[in-house]
Motif scaffolding. Sequence first.
Motif, PDB file in Angstrom:
ATOM      1  N   ALA A 318      44.765  -3.559 -13.819  1.00 22.53           N
ATOM      2  CA  ALA A 318      45.044  -3.946 -12.437  1.00 22.53           C
ATOM      3  C   ALA A 318      43.999  -4.945 -11.965  1.00 22.53           C
ATOM      4  O   ALA A 318      42.837  -4.905 -12.404  1.00 22.53           O
ATOM      5  CB  ALA A 318      45.040  -2.705 -11.536  1.00 22.53           C
ATOM      6  N   ALA A 319      44.408  -5.844 -11.063  1.00 23.39           N
ATOM      7  CA  ALA A 319      43.520  -6.919 -10.608  1.00 23.39           C
ATOM      8  C   ALA A 319      42.214  -6.390 -10.027  1.00 23.39           C
ATOM      9  O   ALA A 319      41.182  -7.052 -10.096  1.00 23.39           O
ATOM     10  CB  ALA A 319      44.247  -7.789  -9.588  1.00 23.39           C
ATOM     11  N   ASP A 320      42.250  -5.188  -9.453  1.00 22.18           N
ATOM     12  CA  ASP A 320      41.018  -4.618  -8.871  1.00 22.18           C
ATOM     13  C   ASP A 320      40.449  -3.497  -9.752  1.00 22.18           C
ATOM     14  O   ASP A 320      39.654  -2.679  -9.308  1.00 22.18           O
ATOM     15  CB  ASP A 320      41.297  -4.085  -7.458  1.00 22.18           C
ATOM     16  CG  ASP A 320      42.393  -3.023  -7.447  1.00 22.18           C
ATOM     17  OD1 ASP A 320      43.027  -2.803  -8.508  1.00 22.18           O
ATOM     18  OD2 ASP A 320      42.622  -2.410  -6.384  1.00 22.18           O
ATOM     19  N   GLY A 321      40.880  -3.464 -11.025  1.00 16.30           N
ATOM     20  CA  GLY A 321      40.447  -2.403 -11.935  1.00 16.30           C
ATOM     21  C   GLY A 321      39.012  -2.585 -12.424  1.00 16.30           C
ATOM     22  O   GLY A 321      38.381  -3.623 -12.205  1.00 16.30           O
ATOM     23  N   ASP A 322      38.519  -1.566 -13.098  1.00 13.47           N
ATOM     24  CA  ASP A 322      37.152  -1.567 -13.631  1.00 13.47           C
ATOM     25  C   ASP A 322      37.155  -2.256 -14.995  1.00 13.47           C
ATOM     26  O   ASP A 322      37.532  -1.665 -16.012  1.00 13.47           O
ATOM     27  CB  ASP A 322      36.654  -0.116 -13.756  1.00 13.47           C
ATOM     28  CG  ASP A 322      35.232  -0.035 -14.288  1.00 13.47           C
ATOM     29  OD1 ASP A 322      34.713  -1.048 -14.812  1.00 13.47           O
ATOM     30  OD2 ASP A 322      34.620   1.050 -14.189  1.00 13.47           O
ATOM     31  N   VAL A 323      36.729  -3.508 -15.002  1.00 13.36           N
ATOM     32  CA  VAL A 323      36.839  -4.323 -16.214  1.00 13.36           C
ATOM     33  C   VAL A 323      35.912  -3.815 -17.321  1.00 13.36           C
ATOM     34  O   VAL A 323      36.263  -3.842 -18.511  1.00 13.36           O
ATOM     35  CB  VAL A 323      36.594  -5.819 -15.887  1.00 13.36           C
ATOM     36  CG1 VAL A 323      35.157  -6.101 -15.513  1.00 13.36           C
ATOM     37  CG2 VAL A 323      37.009  -6.706 -17.044  1.00 13.36           C
ATOM     38  N   VAL A 324      34.749  -3.318 -16.972  1.00 18.34           N
ATOM     39  CA  VAL A 324      33.788  -2.851 -17.977  1.00 18.34           C
ATOM     40  C   VAL A 324      34.341  -1.637 -18.728  1.00 18.34           C
ATOM     41  O   VAL A 324      34.319  -1.586 -19.961  1.00 18.34           O
ATOM     42  CB  VAL A 324      32.426  -2.536 -17.313  1.00 18.34           C
ATOM     43  CG1 VAL A 324      31.480  -1.874 -18.314  1.00 18.34           C
ATOM     44  CG2 VAL A 324      31.806  -3.810 -16.757  1.00 18.34           C
TER      45      VAL A 324
END
Length: 360
Positions: A318-324
């Motif tokens: 998701a665009a606001d997800g936790d990328v790490v």
Amino acid sequence: IQAVMRYMGLPAAQRRLTFYCEGINYWPHLEGLLKQILATSDIPVCYITSDAKDPGLSYQHKNLQTFKINEGFIRNYLFENLQTEVMVMTMPDLHQYQVKRSKHPVHYVYVQHSLVSLHMIYRKGAFDHFDSICCAGEHHKKEIRAMEKTYALPKKNLIEHGYARLDSIIKNAQGKQKQANKPRHILIAPTWGENCTIESGIGEKIIDQLIDAHYKVTLRPHPQTIKFANDKIRSILSKHQNNDLFHYEGNVAGQESLHASDVMICDWSGAALEYAFGLKKPVLFIDVPRKVNNKDYQEIGIEPFEVSIRDKIGCVLAADGDVVTAIENLKPIEANTSYYYKNANVNGAKAILNLLTKTS
């Protein structure tokens, strides 16, 4: 104008086969085809480009003549008056806008510059005015045939070509000892458009998060993003360009960052498919809205390849997800090689030379 006069003044026998390239970023898609034709035939070839930096201009061969012709009025005049048997290009939308088919009989060949489907990211009718389409894989053949059926279009000559850039990436990866990077190296290579990763501002937040987590980051924006959203690029550079963990790559023609990185972050760019199939490395897809330049894409009843393949070569965030966290949870992939044809340059050169024997 001088280049146009020089081209048009050639004897017909010297301009039977013409290539047109928009610029340096498209050279990798035509280079191998051009060189293979020169190496395996005595056909004279004309190469026209609209970019002074195009490496094709400096390529030397006794049967090759090169021409620099700027985009705009002069190029459009040349296209309308073109006299060549076969024209090879990787610019879609022939005869839809300024660049028209010639008033003379010319056989137009389209070469793919991406593995993505032909009916969503491209404009409607983008391929309708070509005579032959080089297909990178079976999905392209199915899509063209479906368009012809849906819109009652004349049947095109479909060439089982493959994708030269992918062949090149696979070849260049052979013999490279892949060491795990510490810290891990993340390549950010999205496509362009107002809803895409960089233009929407999501890209800057992702880079901030990755740098904060001490990942190495390479930003490789699409040439059109550099052109139309330079303020977003400048904002990222002003923040991170002096950081040793950050690298900026302004030219998408090279491959070094593909080989050097561990994971790609992408959205709807065809680069994700090259990365996964060519290097068997995973892709984290940022879930921005689909890149749709043809609002009627569903009319042919085929799910676009770049949509259906995502969960097979990575995962969607998701665009606001936790990328790490998403990167840490990415699984290794087994990219299926049956999606595309192999040995593109050999296949394409044979098909084009065969067209020349038919037109003569």
